[in-house]
Design a protein around this motif. Structure first.
Motif, short mmCIF file in Angstrom:
data_model
loop_
_atom_site.label_atom_id
_atom_site.label_comp_id
_atom_site.label_asym_id
_atom_site.label_seq_id
_atom_site.Cartn_x
_atom_site.Cartn_y
_atom_site.Cartn_z
N ASN A 297 96.51 56.18 111.77
CA ASN A 297 95.02 55.48 112.34
C ASN A 297 95.63 55.14 113.32
O ASN A 297 96.03 54.53 113.54
CB ASN A 297 94.92 54.56 111.02
CG ASN A 297 93.63 53.81 111.80
OD1 ASN A 297 93.52 54.12 112.48
ND2 ASN A 297 92.96 52.88 110.76
N SER B 249 93.17 54.03 115.35
CA SER B 249 92.04 52.78 116.51
C SER B 249 92.90 51.56 115.57
O SER B 249 93.40 50.12 116.57
CB SER B 249 91.40 52.74 115.77
OG SER B 249 91.29 53.13 114.07
N LYS B 250 94.08 51.99 114.53
CA LYS B 250 94.98 50.26 113.82
C LYS B 250 95.64 49.70 115.30
O LYS B 250 95.84 48.83 114.99
CB LYS B 250 95.26 50.31 113.05
CG LYS B 250 94.70 50.13 111.61
CD LYS B 250 95.62 50.21 110.17
CE LYS B 250 94.76 49.27 108.39
NZ LYS B 250 95.46 49.96 108.04
N GLU C 162 98.51 52.69 113.77
CA GLU C 162 99.65 52.74 112.53
C GLU C 162 99.83 54.19 113.01
O GLU C 162 99.29 55.02 111.83
CB GLU C 162 99.19 52.38 111.19
CG GLU C 162 100.29 51.67 110.20
CD GLU C 162 99.87 51.16 108.93
OE1 GLU C 162 100.27 50.20 109.18
OE2 GLU C 162 99.23 51.98 108.40
N LYS D 2 98.48 48.39 121.49
CA LYS D 2 96.86 48.94 120.55
C LYS D 2 96.20 49.06 122.01
O LYS D 2 95.37 50.42 123.15
CB LYS D 2 96.29 48.09 119.75
CG LYS D 2 94.93 48.71 119.91
CD LYS D 2 94.39 47.88 118.30
CE LYS D 2 93.50 47.63 118.26
NZ LYS D 2 92.25 47.48 117.41
#
Ligand code: WTA
Length: 635
Positions: A48, A50-51, A53, A472
């Motif tokens: 993922n 956008s996390k 992860e 991120k």
């Protein structure tokens, strides 16, 4: 068909299409076929962006040293694993077999345990390019300790910052190191660093130069007596696929260096598979990468990738100019090197010397040449191709990063036709994209944009140690659902990529990434300095060199400018290391700033490059008049 060894272009495209159509199947097949697992995975990939992860081979259990050492013992026990070439050409080279490597790593691992190091503890390694560097890296991996190798050219301050950031319990170092004619007093740099690192409990010291050093009671221990006492059998710690393997620091645009965290299974699979294909390694080859293990290139393509393939990998302690500029080629002849992997800056430095240095030696063993670390210019590419490869050894211009763990865009030798200055095609499993200013993907060929990767690959760094938010923001926020590399690139008419350079405030000097912010912070500590801005400018050997614009305080204005320049470079050397010294320092009364107070580095870059024909609209600046003044006084 085994997809482990790609041999021609058709096969590359076939493998590539398969890798993109079903990445999980693709990587699973490679993982199944070529490694030793204590337990297989439950899922191949969970991700993922956008996390963000990313988990590869979740549920699997393994130890990377079993894959890099133990499993070769039966078939290759007497084969040279590490070929050590010392700084001094008169000192004999050392051939360390897989059996010997096994013994050394096991003993070292037992020493770490006896000193209280356990799975998950961080161990800082600050060593020259001697075999103990590889032993210590692998010894950590054997027991599940997380190694953090710091390049032994960094200063005491830079070392302390890295030690504290990841709270290392132990440091492994040496009394000194040899570099060309110089002997460097490594231990005293460590002593200075350890004054400010409360987390360090033990320092293990390798004897290399026999220099007089001080040993702090209770903290510092010579390695050798501990090794002599240690048992040569150490069961590998069984690790989860996503357990951390190492931290390696890299510069960011701003702030602290980023401790990139790599994990076990994905990193192993990716570095081994890329090594085999990018260098077309065959059983009796002798592979040499000239990088230092203090950088990612050394981690992935001196240690883990080659050893996972049972290869012979060369470790060179010295420098290309000692005893003379023929040293690299002398080593190629002496050890019959088959694959040679170096940096464009080294090629440019050697290309400016007499060709006699090359022509004296028999280079006919070479099959594949490689470059990494920065864009290679056309002239250097041709010099390398003509004089070293004699036009018969393909050059693999490999683009990748500390964060990517392994090679991402590269020709496959003998399969991909090369093109000077182009890294050419994505490695199987890699899905590059070029993005425009609005965050949209630019499709089609003959376009340029910001380089992103759209899908995870097994060796992507999983986080920044202690700062997932920064991970991120740096890599996954500029473009939705994409990893942003920080590089610009263009794609030509056949889909080949050419990397054009950084699009952020990281400057690559002689292949080393340097962030402007820590250098500016160091300069600003000088009592006479009010403010500073650093930019890169083109340099014909280093690729880029550093140009500093410095505003002095009133107290500094009467000082001798050359003395000030020396002092500023001295401060930089103390804070970061000699690699970050400025080539030019221009004293100025002001810096061009936007109305919100941001320094316009774009303008400063152009001035430093003496390219002032098109500075764009400067009228909206807070202080447009300063631009003319800076141009007038440019160095
Ligand atoms: C640059 C080194 C052009 C790029 C493995 C990247 C390159 C940065 C190439 C990463 C290449 C690396 N052509 N540029 N073949 N290889 N770079 O983290 O700007 O030390 O982002 O990793 O080097 O440097 P790092």
């Amino acid at each position: 068909m085994s997809n482990y060894h790609i041999k021609h272009l058709e096969e590359y495209y076939q493998v590539y299409r398969k890798s993109v159509r079903n990445p999980e199947n693709f990587w699973e097949e490679i993982a199944e076929e070529h490694f030793v697992w204590r337990k297989k995975w439950d899922t191949v990939l969970e991700w993922n962006f956008s996390k963000p992860e990313i988990k590869w081979f979740k549920g699997a259990k393994l130890n990377i040293t079993e894959n890099c050492i133990d499993r070769h013992l039966l078939t290759k026990g007497d084969k040279t694993a590490i070929l050590f070439e010392p700084n001094n050409p008169d000192e004999p080279a050392k051939h360390i077999t897989y059996k010997e490597l096994h013994q050394q790593v096991n003993k070292f691992a037992n020493v770490l345990k006896s000193q209280g190091i356990k799975k998950g503890d961080r161990v800082c390694i600050y060593l020259p390019m001697i075999p103990e560097l590889t032993f210590s890296v692998l010894a950590c991996a054997r027991i599940g300790a997380i190694h953090s190798v710091v390049f032994a050219g960094f200063s005491a301050t830079a070392l302390a910052t890295r030690i504290n950031d990841s709270e290392c319990k132990m440091i492994i170092t040496s009394d000194g190191s040899y570099r060309g004619t110089k002997t460097i007093d490594l231990k005293s740099i460590v002593d200075e660093a350890l004054e400010n690192t409360p987390c360090i409990e033990t320092a293990l010291v390798v004897k290399r130069t026999n220099s007089e050093i001080s040993m702090k009671k209770g903290r510092d221990k010579w390695l050798q007596p501990l090794i002599d006492e240690a048992s040569n059998s150490c069961e590998p710690e069984i690790m989860n696929a996503e357990d951390p393997l190492f931290i390696l620091y890299t510069s960011g645009s701003t702030g602290m260096p980023k401790g990139m965290l790599h994990t076990t299974a994905g990193y192993m699979v990716y570095t081994a598979y890329t090594f085999k294909n990018v260098f077309q390694y065959r059983d009796n080859d002798v592979y040499w990468c000239t990088a230092d293990i203090g950088w990612i290139t050394g981690h992935s393509y001196i240690v883990y990738g080659p050893l996972a393939n049972g290869a012979t990998t060369v470790m060179f302690e010295g420098v290309p100019s000692y005893p003379d500029f023929g040293r690299f080629w002398e080593i190629v002849e002496k050890h019959k090197i088959t694959q040679f992997y170096t940096a464009p800056t080294a090629i440019r430095a050697l290309a400016k010397e007499k060709l006699d240095y090359v022509d004296k030696y028999d280079l006919s063993s070479l099959k594949v040449l490689g470059t990494v670390g920065e864009p290679i210019n056309e002239e250097a590419w041709h010099w390398y191709n003509d004089n070293i490869g004699k036009k018969k050894s393909p050059i693999v211009d490999t683009w990748w990063q500390t964060e990517t763990g392994g090679i991402m865009i590269t020709p496959i030798p003998f399969a991909t036709p090369t093109k000077p200055t182009y890294a050419t095609l994505p490695f199987p499993g890699i899905q590059p994209a070029l993005m425009d200013e609005n965050g949209e993907e630019i499709k089609g060929n003959q376009v340029d944009g910001k380089l992103c990767i759209k899908f995870p690959w097994p060796a992507i760094a999983r986080t920044i140690w202690g700062n997932h938010q920064r991970y991120k923001e740096t890599y996954f926020s500029a473009f939705e659902n994409c990893y942003f590399t920080g590089d610009g690139a263009l794609r030509d008419e056949v889909g080949y990529y050419r990397i054009t350079g950084r699009v952020d405030d990281v400057i690559i000097v002689s292949g080393h990434n340097l962030g402007t912010a820590p250098i500016e912070d160091a300069i600003n500590e000088h009592p006479a300095v009010a403010e500073s801005a650093i930019v890169g400018f083109p340099h014909n050997i280093k690729g880029n060199a550093l140009y500093g614009y410095v505003i002095l305080k009133e107290t500094g204005e009467s000082r001798n400018q050359n003395n000030l320049r020396k002092e500023i470079n001295q401060i930089i050397t103390e804070h970061i290391g000699p690699i970050a010294k400025l080539d030019k320092i221009q004293f100025t009364k002001g810096l061009p700033k936007t109305r919100s107070g941001k320094i316009m580095r774009r303008i400063l870059r152009k001035i430093a490059a003496k390219d002032t024909s098109n500075l764009g609209d400067t009228s909206t600046l807070l202080n447009p008049e300063i631009v003319e003044d800076i141009i007038k006084n440019v160095l």
